[in-house]
Design a protein around this motif. Sequence first.
Motif, PDB file in Angstrom:
ATOM      1  N   LYS A   1       0.833  -1.208   0.000  1.00  6.17           N
ATOM      2  CA  LYS A   1       0.000   0.000   0.000  1.00  6.17           C
ATOM      3  C   LYS A   1       0.863   1.252   0.000  1.00  6.17           C
ATOM      4  CE  LYS A   1      -4.042  -1.820   2.421  1.00  6.17           C
ATOM      5  NZ  LYS A   1      -4.843  -1.713   3.646  1.00  6.17           N
ATOM      6  N   ARG A   2       1.938   1.221   0.772  1.00  8.51           N
ATOM      7  CA  ARG A   2       2.843   2.375   0.818  1.00  8.51           C
ATOM      8  C   ARG A   2       3.473   2.616  -0.537  1.00  8.51           C
ATOM      9  NH1 ARG A   2       8.171   3.121   0.996  1.00  8.51           N
ATOM     10  NH2 ARG A   2       8.938   4.989   1.988  1.00  8.51           N
ATOM     11  N   ASP A   3       3.930   1.560  -1.194  1.00  7.60           N
ATOM     12  CA  ASP A   3       4.550   1.716  -2.515  1.00  7.60           C
ATOM     13  C   ASP A   3       3.555   2.259  -3.530  1.00  7.60           C
ATOM     14  OD1 ASP A   3       6.891   0.794  -1.437  1.00  7.60           O
ATOM     15  OD2 ASP A   3       6.661  -1.250  -2.206  1.00  7.60           O
ATOM     16  N   THR A   4       2.307   1.802  -3.460  1.00  6.14           N
ATOM     17  CA  THR A   4       1.268   2.316  -4.356  1.00  6.14           C
ATOM     18  C   THR A   4       1.048   3.805  -4.108  1.00  6.14           C
ATOM     19  OG1 THR A   4       0.186   0.163  -4.374  1.00  6.14           O
ATOM     20  CG2 THR A   4      -1.130   2.038  -5.070  1.00  6.14           C
ATOM     21  N   ASP A   5       0.978   4.205  -2.844  1.00  3.10           N
ATOM     22  CA  ASP A   5       0.794   5.618  -2.516  1.00  3.10           C
ATOM     23  C   ASP A   5       2.003   6.455  -2.942  1.00  3.10           C
ATOM     24  OD1 ASP A   5      -1.681   5.079  -1.485  1.00  3.10           O
ATOM     25  OD2 ASP A   5      -1.032   5.101   0.607  1.00  3.10           O
ATOM     26  N   MET A   6       3.196   5.916  -2.781  1.00  2.00           N
ATOM     27  CA  MET A   6       4.405   6.661  -3.143  1.00  2.00           C
ATOM     28  C   MET A   6       4.480   6.892  -4.653  1.00  2.00           C
ATOM     29  SD  MET A   6       5.962   7.517  -0.418  1.00  2.00           S
ATOM     30  CE  MET A   6       7.619   7.929  -0.873  1.00  2.00           C
ATOM     31  N   ARG A   7       3.955   5.959  -5.448  1.00  2.00           N
ATOM     32  CA  ARG A   7       3.969   6.145  -6.900  1.00  2.00           C
ATOM     33  C   ARG A   7       3.046   7.280  -7.335  1.00  2.00           C
ATOM     34  NH1 ARG A   7       4.854   0.579  -6.862  1.00  2.00           N
ATOM     35  NH2 ARG A   7       2.756  -0.075  -6.959  1.00  2.00           N
ATOM     36  N   LYS A   8       2.098   7.639  -6.504  1.00  2.00           N
ATOM     37  CA  LYS A   8       1.174   8.727  -6.826  1.00  2.00           C
ATOM     38  C   LYS A   8       1.798  10.108  -6.598  1.00  2.00           C
ATOM     39  CE  LYS A   8      -2.808   5.948  -5.529  1.00  2.00           C
ATOM     40  NZ  LYS A   8      -3.870   5.775  -4.526  1.00  2.00           N
ATOM     41  N   ILE A   9       2.889  10.155  -5.831  1.00  2.00           N
ATOM     42  CA  ILE A   9       3.540  11.426  -5.527  1.00  2.00           C
ATOM     43  C   ILE A   9       4.493  11.765  -6.673  1.00  2.00           C
ATOM     44  CG2 ILE A   9       5.076  12.639  -3.938  1.00  2.00           C
ATOM     45  CD1 ILE A   9       4.055  10.771  -1.750  1.00  2.00           C
ATOM     46  N   PRO A  10       4.360  12.947  -7.245  1.00  2.00           N
ATOM     47  CA  PRO A  10       5.269  13.296  -8.350  1.00  2.00           C
ATOM     48  C   PRO A  10       6.694  13.503  -7.855  1.00  2.00           C
ATOM     49  CG  PRO A  10       3.883  15.161  -7.758  1.00  2.00           C
ATOM     50  CD  PRO A  10       3.401  13.987  -6.950  1.00  2.00           C
ATOM     51  N   ASN A  11       7.652  13.227  -8.728  1.00  2.00           N
ATOM     52  CA  ASN A  11       9.061  13.382  -8.379  1.00  2.00           C
ATOM     53  C   ASN A  11       9.495  14.841  -8.392  1.00  2.00           C
ATOM     54  OD1 ASN A  11       9.465  10.662  -8.023  1.00  2.00           O
ATOM     55  ND2 ASN A  11       9.956  10.319 -10.161  1.00  2.00           N
ATOM     56  N   VAL A  12       8.798  15.675  -9.121  1.00  2.00           N
ATOM     57  CA  VAL A  12       9.162  17.082  -9.230  1.00  2.00           C
ATOM     58  C   VAL A  12       8.204  17.891  -8.364  1.00  2.00           C
ATOM     59  CG1 VAL A  12       9.424  19.015 -10.804  1.00  2.00           C
ATOM     60  CG2 VAL A  12       9.965  16.717 -11.569  1.00  2.00           C
ATOM     61  N   PHE A  13       8.756  18.629  -7.415  1.00  2.00           N
ATOM     62  CA  PHE A  13       7.933  19.473  -6.572  1.00  2.00           C
ATOM     63  C   PHE A  13       7.650  20.777  -7.291  1.00  2.00           C
ATOM     64  CE2 PHE A  13       9.853  16.665  -3.482  1.00  2.00           C
ATOM     65  CZ  PHE A  13       8.760  16.393  -2.658  1.00  2.00           C
ATOM     66  N   ALA A  14       6.508  21.349  -7.017  1.00  2.00           N
ATOM     67  CA  ALA A  14       6.125  22.594  -7.689  1.00  2.00           C
ATOM     68  C   ALA A  14       7.113  23.716  -7.398  1.00  2.00           C
ATOM     69  CB  ALA A  14       4.727  23.002  -7.261  1.00  2.00           C
ATOM     70  N   ASP A  15       7.656  23.768  -6.193  1.00  2.00           N
ATOM     71  CA  ASP A  15       8.574  24.845  -5.839  1.00  2.00           C
ATOM     72  C   ASP A  15       9.892  24.750  -6.600  1.00  2.00           C
ATOM     73  OD1 ASP A  15       8.056  22.794  -3.832  1.00  2.00           O
ATOM     74  OD2 ASP A  15       9.996  23.386  -3.057  1.00  2.00           O
ATOM     75  N   LYS A  16      10.269  23.552  -7.075  1.00  2.00           N
ATOM     76  CA  LYS A  16      11.474  23.457  -7.908  1.00  2.00           C
ATOM     77  C   LYS A  16      11.234  24.156  -9.244  1.00  2.00           C
ATOM     78  CE  LYS A  16      13.712  19.283  -6.345  1.00  2.00           C
ATOM     79  NZ  LYS A  16      14.124  17.933  -6.710  1.00  2.00           N
ATOM     80  N   CYS A  17       9.993  24.048  -9.747  1.00  2.00           N
ATOM     81  CA  CYS A  17       9.672  24.687 -11.011  1.00  2.00           C
ATOM     82  C   CYS A  17       9.567  26.192 -10.851  1.00  2.00           C
ATOM     83  CB  CYS A  17       8.346  24.140 -11.552  1.00  2.00           C
ATOM     84  SG  CYS A  17       8.378  22.374 -11.883  1.00  2.00           S
ATOM     85  N   LEU A  18       9.197  26.666  -9.667  1.00  2.00           N
ATOM     86  CA  LEU A  18       9.020  28.100  -9.456  1.00  2.00           C
ATOM     87  C   LEU A  18      10.332  28.840  -9.265  1.00  2.00           C
ATOM     88  CD1 LEU A  18       5.979  27.974  -7.001  1.00  2.00           C
ATOM     89  CD2 LEU A  18       5.951  28.494  -9.446  1.00  2.00           C
ATOM     90  N   SER A  19      11.380  28.132  -8.875  1.00  2.00           N
ATOM     91  CA  SER A  19      12.653  28.806  -8.601  1.00  2.00           C
ATOM     92  C   SER A  19      13.333  29.268  -9.862  1.00  2.00           C
ATOM     93  CB  SER A  19      13.601  27.851  -7.878  1.00  2.00           C
ATOM     94  OG  SER A  19      13.026  27.503  -6.629  1.00  2.00           O
TER      95      SER A  19
END
Length: 170
Positions: free
Chosen positions: A152-170
């Motif tokens: 279940k944890r691995d399934t939930d972790m796959r839903k989290i994107p690798n790129v955070f929005a704040d990395k794109c904003l910098s």
Amino acid sequence: AAGDADGTAGADIGTQRRLSSPPLRRMLYKYRSPTEKMLVEVGKFLDGAVPRMPNRYKTPALLTAPCPPRYAVLDRHAQHTSICPDSQSLIARLKAIRVVAWSTALIAVGRAISCGNLELKRLFATVLVLGAGGWVAHALSSQFSFCYTEAKRDTDMRKIPNVFADKCLS
């Protein structure tokens, strides 16, 4: 001598230790996202307060010791249910409700078949209500043990994107 009388000598040593080198926590832990500002502030507070705690650095190897596995830390049964009589009583009652509900549903089906009295609407409603009640009791009782498995944890972790929005904003 005045520092010893009012208890500030330990604080001076903690302050000197804090100023001489960065705290071990700060060297070991990095924040994943720059937006974790509240956690950074809590970390700053802990960096100031923890060195002043008596005997905190007596065994620094404990700070770098490996963490126990997730199932040991997150096991609700070991952490709470096994020591709480109210929870144990609730689980016993939920299991009894489940057994009674599901066995009554099976008895209703068997009785309808054996008697030849197949009122399908009433039988279906009875079985549905009793089955749902048993399922709810089963679902509630399962919440008192470790239920967040690695899969279940691995399934939930796959839903989290690798790129955070704040990395794109910098």
